[in-house]
Design an enzyme around this catalytic site. Sequence first.
Site, PDB file in Angstrom:
ATOM      1  N   CYS A 181      35.962  37.720  44.140  1.00 33.51           N
ATOM      2  CA  CYS A 181      34.555  37.914  43.752  1.00 33.51           C
ATOM      3  C   CYS A 181      33.800  36.589  43.795  1.00 33.51           C
ATOM      4  O   CYS A 181      32.573  36.565  43.833  1.00 33.51           O
ATOM      5  CB  CYS A 181      34.440  38.565  42.373  1.00 33.51           C
ATOM      6  N   HIS A 234      39.906  34.154  43.013  1.00 35.53           N
ATOM      7  CA  HIS A 234      39.104  35.339  42.703  1.00 35.53           C
ATOM      8  C   HIS A 234      38.195  35.644  43.889  1.00 35.53           C
ATOM      9  O   HIS A 234      37.277  34.873  44.178  1.00 35.53           O
ATOM     10  CB  HIS A 234      38.283  35.083  41.433  1.00 35.53           C
ATOM     11  N   GLN A 250      41.706  37.216  34.110  1.00 35.21           N
ATOM     12  CA  GLN A 250      42.928  36.405  34.231  1.00 35.21           C
ATOM     13  C   GLN A 250      43.457  35.904  32.885  1.00 35.21           C
ATOM     14  O   GLN A 250      44.663  35.873  32.654  1.00 35.21           O
ATOM     15  CB  GLN A 250      42.686  35.232  35.192  1.00 35.21           C
ATOM     16  N   CYS A 297      39.764  42.018  39.702  1.00 36.72           N
ATOM     17  CA  CYS A 297      38.926  41.600  38.586  1.00 36.72           C
ATOM     18  C   CYS A 297      38.153  42.805  38.051  1.00 36.72           C
ATOM     19  O   CYS A 297      37.688  43.652  38.801  1.00 36.72           O
ATOM     20  CB  CYS A 297      38.007  40.437  38.977  1.00 36.72           C
ATOM     21  N   GLU A 298      38.107  42.875  36.733  1.00 36.30           N
ATOM     22  CA  GLU A 298      37.512  44.069  36.117  1.00 36.30           C
ATOM     23  C   GLU A 298      35.987  44.071  36.203  1.00 36.30           C
ATOM     24  O   GLU A 298      35.349  45.065  35.890  1.00 36.30           O
ATOM     25  CB  GLU A 298      37.982  44.230  34.668  1.00 36.30           C
ATOM     26  N   HIS A 299      35.411  42.944  36.642  1.00 35.26           N
ATOM     27  CA  HIS A 299      33.950  42.907  36.754  1.00 35.26           C
ATOM     28  C   HIS A 299      33.453  43.451  38.079  1.00 35.26           C
ATOM     29  O   HIS A 299      32.409  44.085  38.143  1.00 35.26           O
ATOM     30  CB  HIS A 299      33.449  41.461  36.597  1.00 35.26           C
ATOM     31  N   HIS A 300      34.196  43.155  39.156  1.00 37.51           N
ATOM     32  CA  HIS A 300      33.719  43.542  40.503  1.00 37.51           C
ATOM     33  C   HIS A 300      34.720  44.405  41.261  1.00 37.51           C
ATOM     34  O   HIS A 300      34.440  44.841  42.371  1.00 37.51           O
ATOM     35  CB  HIS A 300      33.439  42.293  41.347  1.00 37.51           C
TER      36      HIS A 300
HETATM   37  N1  GTP Z   1      36.645  34.089  32.695  1.00 38.33           N
HETATM   38  C1  GTP Z   1      36.802  34.899  33.755  1.00 38.33           C
HETATM   39  N2  GTP Z   1      35.728  35.209  34.501  1.00 38.33           N
HETATM   40  C2  GTP Z   1      35.936  36.024  35.572  1.00 38.33           C
HETATM   41  C3  GTP Z   1      37.179  36.539  35.928  1.00 38.33           C
HETATM   42  N3  GTP Z   1      37.017  37.290  37.054  1.00 38.33           N
HETATM   43  C4  GTP Z   1      35.713  37.237  37.365  1.00 38.33           C
HETATM   44  N4  GTP Z   1      35.041  36.469  36.477  1.00 38.33           N
HETATM   45  C5  GTP Z   1      33.631  36.110  36.352  1.00 38.33           C
HETATM   46  O1  GTP Z   1      32.939  37.117  35.652  1.00 38.33           O
HETATM   47  C6  GTP Z   1      31.560  36.797  35.730  1.00 38.33           C
HETATM   48  C7  GTP Z   1      30.689  38.035  35.697  1.00 38.33           C
HETATM   49  O2  GTP Z   1      29.399  37.528  35.587  1.00 38.33           O
HETATM   50  P1  GTP Z   1      28.060  38.390  35.707  1.00 38.33           P
HETATM   51  O3  GTP Z   1      26.896  37.437  35.643  1.00 38.33           O
HETATM   52  O4  GTP Z   1      28.116  39.497  34.703  1.00 38.33           O
HETATM   53  O5  GTP Z   1      28.206  39.072  37.141  1.00 38.33           O
HETATM   54  P2  GTP Z   1      27.557  38.643  38.537  1.00 38.33           P
HETATM   55  O6  GTP Z   1      26.073  38.720  38.470  1.00 38.33           O
HETATM   56  O7  GTP Z   1      28.226  39.492  39.578  1.00 38.33           O
HETATM   57  O8  GTP Z   1      27.995  37.103  38.639  1.00 38.33           O
HETATM   58  P3  GTP Z   1      28.269  36.177  39.912  1.00 38.33           P
HETATM   59  O9  GTP Z   1      29.724  36.351  40.280  1.00 38.33           O
HETATM   60  O10 GTP Z   1      28.007  34.783  39.430  1.00 38.33           O
HETATM   61  O11 GTP Z   1      27.358  36.609  41.022  1.00 38.33           O
HETATM   62  C8  GTP Z   1      31.429  35.962  36.993  1.00 38.33           C
HETATM   63  O12 GTP Z   1      31.082  34.656  36.583  1.00 38.33           O
HETATM   64  C9  GTP Z   1      32.833  35.964  37.601  1.00 38.33           C
HETATM   65  O13 GTP Z   1      33.140  34.778  38.295  1.00 38.33           O
HETATM   66  C10 GTP Z   1      38.289  36.193  35.110  1.00 38.33           C
HETATM   67  O14 GTP Z   1      39.414  36.606  35.318  1.00 38.33           O
HETATM   68  N5  GTP Z   1      38.043  35.377  34.038  1.00 38.33           N
HETATM   69 ZN    ZN Z   2      34.950  39.460  39.715  1.00 38.57          ZN
END
Ligand code: GTP
Ligand code: ZN
Length: 207
Positions: A164, A162, A134, A93-96
């Site tokens: 994360c 996921h 995704q 996942c590109e966020h974490h």
């Molecule tokens: N729509 C979508 N969301 C994703 C995907 N992979 C990770 N996420 C979500 O991306 C979001 C990033 O949210 P943020 O609030 O910026 O990050 P965060 O504080 O680490 O969020 P939490 O995971 O809720 O602790 C999270 O809700 C993840 O579950 C994906 O492939 N699609």
């Molecule tokens: Zn993630």
Amino acid sequence: MTKHEPVIKEDDVVIRPTQAEAEDAVRTLLRWAGDDPNREGLLDTPRRVTKAYGEWFQGYGQDPEEMLQRTFSEVEGYQDMVLLKDIRFESYCEHHLAPIIGRAHVAYIPTDRVVGISKLARVVDAFAKRMQVQEKMTAQIANTINDTLKPRGVAVVLEGEHHCMSTRGVHKHGVNMVTSAMRGAFDSDRDMRREFMSLIGNPTNKL
Ligand SMILES: Nc1nc2c(ncn2[C@@H]2O[C@H](COP(=O)(O)OP(=O)(O)OP(=O)(O)O)[C@@H](O)[C@H]2O)c(=O)[nH]1
Ligand SMILES: [Zn+2]
């Protein structure tokens, strides 16, 4: 593509850091985690991590359209769906940068030419082995097959867990995200879509 070539992504050009710079970045993260990068057990870790990155993110060096260039025409009379189901994928996942582990189901309805079936799995991997969302990955797979093979229809369903969401943050285990992209006949013809869905079965029982 060799390790130090620039990565060209759409309009942006990303210049890769050197091996030494990448290993330094890993040492920084080890210190950020609270450990000592100079202790014996961690001395080789930066080299191993950069090598692992090469594998996890090898999709950046691959061209999915190129993978679909070789097609076969000796399939006279076949005009129906070709489905490759339960293709395991490993993405990030590109966020974490946490793993997304799942299965892809990819179908298309050929016109006059078919592609070697392994190539559909290669296209899935080429997009999975990148930092992903995704929904984006699902659309990329469908659009690449649609634009390159120009078939009557393309259907893509991805189910992913996921990490994360399971190993950190909200800590929900066994939750699968299901995404789909329908093009051509799968979009316009409800019976065709239903046939595809019944062939792949209930997505959430299979991870
Ligand atoms: N729509 C979508 N969301 C994703 C995907 N992979 C990770 N996420 C979500 O991306 C979001 C990033 O949210 P943020 O609030 O910026 O990050 P965060 O504080 O680490 O969020 P939490 O995971 O809720 O602790 C999270 O809700 C993840 O579950 C994906 O492939 N699609
Ligand atoms: Zn993630």
